[in-house]
Scaffold this active site. Sequence first.
Site, mmCIF file in Angstrom:
data_model
loop_
_atom_site.group_PDB
_atom_site.id
_atom_site.type_symbol
_atom_site.label_atom_id
_atom_site.label_comp_id
_atom_site.label_asym_id
_atom_site.label_seq_id
_atom_site.Cartn_x
_atom_site.Cartn_y
_atom_site.Cartn_z
ATOM 1 N N TYR A 239 0.842 -1.203 0.000
ATOM 2 C CA TYR A 239 0.000 0.000 0.000
ATOM 3 C C TYR A 239 0.871 1.245 0.000
ATOM 4 C CZ TYR A 239 -0.063 2.450 4.581
ATOM 5 O OH TYR A 239 0.211 3.256 5.665
ATOM 6 N N TYR A 267 9.428 -1.582 4.461
ATOM 7 C CA TYR A 267 8.833 -0.280 4.800
ATOM 8 C C TYR A 267 9.647 0.833 4.147
ATOM 9 C CZ TYR A 267 6.803 3.423 7.734
ATOM 10 O OH TYR A 267 6.157 4.538 8.182
ATOM 11 N N PHE A 363 3.212 9.794 4.636
ATOM 12 C CA PHE A 363 3.707 9.112 3.436
ATOM 13 C C PHE A 363 4.397 7.842 3.909
ATOM 14 C CE2 PHE A 363 7.249 7.596 1.024
ATOM 15 C CZ PHE A 363 6.759 7.503 -0.269
ATOM 16 N N GLU A 364 3.951 6.725 3.378
ATOM 17 C CA GLU A 364 4.679 5.480 3.582
ATOM 18 C C GLU A 364 4.254 4.488 2.504
ATOM 19 O OE1 GLU A 364 3.885 4.196 7.580
ATOM 20 O OE2 GLU A 364 1.821 3.614 7.173
ATOM 21 N N ILE A 365 5.206 3.704 2.066
ATOM 22 C CA ILE A 365 4.951 2.591 1.157
ATOM 23 C C ILE A 365 5.405 1.348 1.911
ATOM 24 C CG2 ILE A 365 5.550 1.491 -1.029
ATOM 25 C CD1 ILE A 365 5.953 4.254 -2.226
#
Length: 507
Positions: A239, A267, A363-365
């Site tokens: 995500y 992460y 913000f993070e993927i």
Amino acid sequence: MGFVQQLAKRIPSSQNLPSLDDISKSKERLAPRLTFFRRRIRLKGNSSISIPLGVVLLFPCIVIICILILVVRHPSSPVGVIIPSGAPPAIRRISEKYDKVFVTGCLEPQVDAPRANAAFVVLARNKELDGVLQSVKSIERHFNRWFHYPYVFLNDADFNSTFKETILNHTSGSVEFGKIPPEMWGYPEWANEKVAKEGIAKQGDAAIMYGGMESYHHMCRFYSGFFYKHELLQKYEWYWRLEPEIKYFCDITYDPFIHMARANKTYGFTIAVKELKETVPNIFRYASAYKRVNNITSQGLWEMFLEEPPEQPKDLPRDDPNYKPPLPEEILKTDPGRGVLPDVDPDAMESEKYNMCHFWSNFEIAKLDWFRSKEYEEFFQMMDRSGGFWMERWGDAPIHSLAAGALLSPKDIHYFRDFGYRHTTIQHCPANAPKSRQLPRPPHLERTTLDEKKRKEEDEYWESWDADKENGVGCRCKCDTDIVDVEGKQGSCLAEWVEAAGGWASP
């Protein structure tokens, strides 16, 4: 006598020395030339204040010299070649021991390549439509116009038709709208709701940022332990979190999901900052307790979130001039302070103290399997049962970060240094990679902007990107200039990340 005669011969004769008359004549010849500059000029017609003409003529010369110095010293000036070649670069490189930038500069987007099983996740309400559109338009312009990843929009209420129709007109990927069930939003059955609401009210009275907003506490808890359990996300492996009112500054011409999977990352972040201490006074107690109870040994990332221990005074050798011999034991025994236990630091746990650093999670993927893991779930349950999501204002950012510190290693983390990103007044925007790594920018005319002239103006803004720099990594970045980058501000945790990642690789 011989010495005096030799000395007399070396002294010039009076014929070679100028006389007083000669000096006065030279002054008389020079005086008329300076008289012009000594003329005084009134500042105004009737003013009694006057200044010499020479000062008036000298002032603009000084101004011009100052301007030239500033131009020469400016980093983007072509005259900068006068800077010695041995000077350190403006952008420092980070060690690649555990992590490195996936792509330096631009690539030709692989529009037909396989896609990852991933989606954007947006938590928003109907009233936030304008802020959501800003974010969607930005990510579409800089990334998703090539890759067309789907979106999942979540809300604790129903989305109205206006919100849905407008979003569908602005997105290039498929879109799903979901409602958060009550068990994921609000107070759990085991919590004392009255006590929790009193705790939130006290935080509002204490003017703790967002502390008095009940919905903010629910949002932090949802993003800490529930978003990845929502039915619409069950089919996804990755995500990318999007918040309302964010901006991207660089073109992202590669697929970060594919690169994360290829590099075996878990992460990804782009900004690391310090949390407000008054929002999380006891969070580290419970995170440290989880680590201790489960007998978890740090893999090298936990140290990123610890304060540096104070240096202990070293014993001086006997031959050192500052050495002082210890007092005799019989005297020490009479010292009233001897044997007293040292003061206990109320914020320290097992001699470790939280430095307030965290990955800024708006913000993070990330890999969803990590959030779904048994270890992360146990961590969240321990933190949740403490009541810190209500009695204090725990955010999902320190929750995610401390969990990563306990469960992951630096090699599992990726720093998206090449992503330009801004949320509120915090911004990270990289320098552009060298020209050899840039590519011409394909136009992107926003289809929802009906005015043809305005459409072109919107696109032309991004056509002139910032100058490239040595060790720059960005692709066609154009940064906002109204605020300083977070790395240049007090409260940035870039140095802590660099230390965990292996240190700086350039001066």
